[in-house]
Motif scaffolding. Structure first.
Motif, mmCIF file in Angstrom:
data_model
loop_
_atom_site.group_PDB
_atom_site.id
_atom_site.type_symbol
_atom_site.label_atom_id
_atom_site.label_comp_id
_atom_site.label_asym_id
_atom_site.label_seq_id
_atom_site.Cartn_x
_atom_site.Cartn_y
_atom_site.Cartn_z
ATOM 1 N N LEU A 22 41.251 -97.534 -87.711
ATOM 2 C CA LEU A 22 40.370 -97.566 -88.880
ATOM 3 C C LEU A 22 41.173 -97.807 -90.156
ATOM 4 N N GLN A 23 42.273 -97.088 -90.320
ATOM 5 C CA GLN A 23 43.111 -97.258 -91.510
ATOM 6 C C GLN A 23 43.668 -98.677 -91.581
ATOM 7 N N SER A 24 44.037 -99.222 -90.438
ATOM 8 C CA SER A 24 44.555 -100.594 -90.399
ATOM 9 C C SER A 24 43.486 -101.586 -90.855
ATOM 10 N N ARG A 25 42.252 -101.395 -90.384
ATOM 11 C CA ARG A 25 41.150 -102.268 -90.818
ATOM 12 C C ARG A 25 40.909 -102.131 -92.316
ATOM 13 N N MET A 26 40.982 -100.881 -92.803
ATOM 14 C CA MET A 26 40.764 -100.660 -94.228
ATOM 15 C C MET A 26 41.845 -101.363 -95.051
ATOM 16 N N VAL A 27 43.083 -101.309 -94.581
ATOM 17 C CA VAL A 27 44.179 -101.981 -95.282
ATOM 18 C C VAL A 27 43.958 -103.496 -95.262
ATOM 19 N N GLU A 28 43.538 -104.027 -94.130
ATOM 20 C CA GLU A 28 43.251 -105.457 -94.046
ATOM 21 C C GLU A 28 42.123 -105.845 -94.992
ATOM 22 N N ASP A 29 41.049 -105.038 -95.003
ATOM 23 C CA ASP A 29 39.921 -105.303 -95.915
ATOM 24 C C ASP A 29 40.379 -105.229 -97.364
ATOM 25 N N LEU A 30 41.174 -104.238 -97.675
ATOM 26 C CA LEU A 30 41.684 -104.082 -99.039
ATOM 27 C C LEU A 30 42.533 -105.289 -99.429
ATOM 28 N N GLY A 31 43.379 -105.746 -98.503
ATOM 29 C CA GLY A 31 44.196 -106.930 -98.774
ATOM 30 C C GLY A 31 43.333 -108.160 -99.011
ATOM 31 N N ARG A 32 42.294 -108.306 -98.173
ATOM 32 C CA ARG A 32 41.387 -109.448 -98.319
ATOM 33 C C ARG A 32 40.647 -109.368 -99.656
ATOM 34 N N ASP A 33 40.153 -108.177 -99.994
ATOM 35 C CA ASP A 33 39.461 -108.000 -101.277
ATOM 36 C C ASP A 33 40.405 -108.242 -102.450
ATOM 37 N N PHE A 34 41.637 -107.791 -102.330
ATOM 38 C CA PHE A 34 42.618 -107.974 -103.390
ATOM 39 C C PHE A 34 42.892 -109.465 -103.609
ATOM 40 N N ARG A 35 43.074 -110.205 -102.502
ATOM 41 C CA ARG A 35 43.308 -111.664 -102.628
ATOM 42 C C ARG A 35 42.100 -112.345 -103.258
ATOM 43 N N HIS A 36 40.893 -111.946 -102.847
ATOM 44 C CA HIS A 36 39.665 -112.533 -103.396
ATOM 45 C C HIS A 36 39.577 -112.256 -104.899
ATOM 46 N N THR A 37 39.879 -111.011 -105.270
ATOM 47 C CA THR A 37 39.835 -110.640 -106.688
ATOM 48 C C THR A 37 40.872 -111.419 -107.484
ATOM 49 N N GLN A 38 42.061 -111.597 -106.925
ATOM 50 C CA GLN A 38 43.095 -112.378 -107.617
ATOM 51 C C GLN A 38 42.641 -113.823 -107.824
ATOM 52 N N GLU A 39 42.008 -114.395 -106.795
ATOM 53 C CA GLU A 39 41.519 -115.773 -106.913
ATOM 54 C C GLU A 39 40.444 -115.873 -107.995
ATOM 55 N N ARG A 40 39.534 -114.904 -108.021
ATOM 56 C CA ARG A 40 38.477 -114.919 -109.040
ATOM 57 C C ARG A 40 39.069 -114.749 -110.437
ATOM 58 N N GLN A 41 40.042 -113.859 -110.569
ATOM 59 C CA GLN A 41 40.679 -113.662 -111.872
ATOM 60 C C GLN A 41 41.370 -114.944 -112.327
ATOM 61 N N LYS A 42 42.003 -115.619 -111.394
ATOM 62 C CA LYS A 42 42.687 -116.866 -111.729
ATOM 63 C C LYS A 42 41.686 -117.893 -112.237
ATOM 64 N N LYS A 43 40.551 -118.021 -111.531
ATOM 65 C CA LYS A 43 39.518 -118.965 -111.951
ATOM 66 C C LYS A 43 38.953 -118.577 -113.319
ATOM 67 N N LEU A 44 38.669 -117.284 -113.478
ATOM 68 C CA LEU A 44 38.118 -116.830 -114.762
ATOM 69 C C LEU A 44 39.119 -117.020 -115.894
ATOM 70 N N ARG A 45 40.383 -116.805 -115.607
ATOM 71 C CA ARG A 45 41.407 -117.006 -116.627
ATOM 72 C C ARG A 45 41.448 -118.479 -117.049
ATOM 73 N N LYS A 46 41.363 -119.375 -116.047
ATOM 74 C CA LYS A 46 41.349 -120.808 -116.364
ATOM 75 C C LYS A 46 40.128 -121.155 -117.213
#
Length: 146
Positions: free
Chosen positions: A69-93
């Protein structure tokens, strides 16, 4: 050597002649009874260990489930973090683009205002000059009403 180790493990003192203090002088039936008693004692000890090993197995299973469960949560968190970084990059542009447009629009607006102010000054100067010229003409013509 293995027999010595086994005898030591069950608490029997072994002598050099192959007999233990517990078995010396016992008949075959009595030896068999001693062996059965030892086996029963070992079985009781094993019976006490079974619930412990089952509990340990259950605990290990729960730990495995928790780690999964913790491993899945870490994977989900990593995926969400990457998604958020991509959105921030787009919004910054987009922000830079809009900021650039706004800055350009602000610059154009300021230039228009400066130009309008300059025109007002020129118009005002022209009006003043026209007013003086008109007054001079009126004075020369002697007419009071304009």
């Amino acid at each position: 050597d293995k027999l010595k180790d086994a005898a030591g493990a069950v608490g029997l003192a072994r002598r050099d002649d192959g007999e233990t203090s517990t078995t010396k002088g016992l008949s075959s039936k009595e030896l068999l009874d001693v062996q059965r008693a030892q086996m029963n004692a070992q079985d009781e000890t094993l019976e006490k260990l079974i619930p412990l090993t089952e509990k340990l197995n259950d605990t290990a299973g729960m730990i495995c489930d928790e780690v999964t469960l913790q491993s899945r949560m870490v994977e989900d968190l990593g995926r969400d973090f990457r998604h958020t970084q991509e959105r921030q990059k787009k919004l910054r542009k987009q922000g830079f683009k809009l900021s650039g447009q706004r800055n350009e629009e602000e610059k154009e607006r300021a230039e228009r205002e400066e130009a309008m102010e300059e025109l007002r000054k020129q118009v005002t100067l022209q009006q003043v000059q026209n007013s003086y010229e008109q007054e001079e003409e009126e004075e020369e013509s002697g007419c009071v009403v304009s």
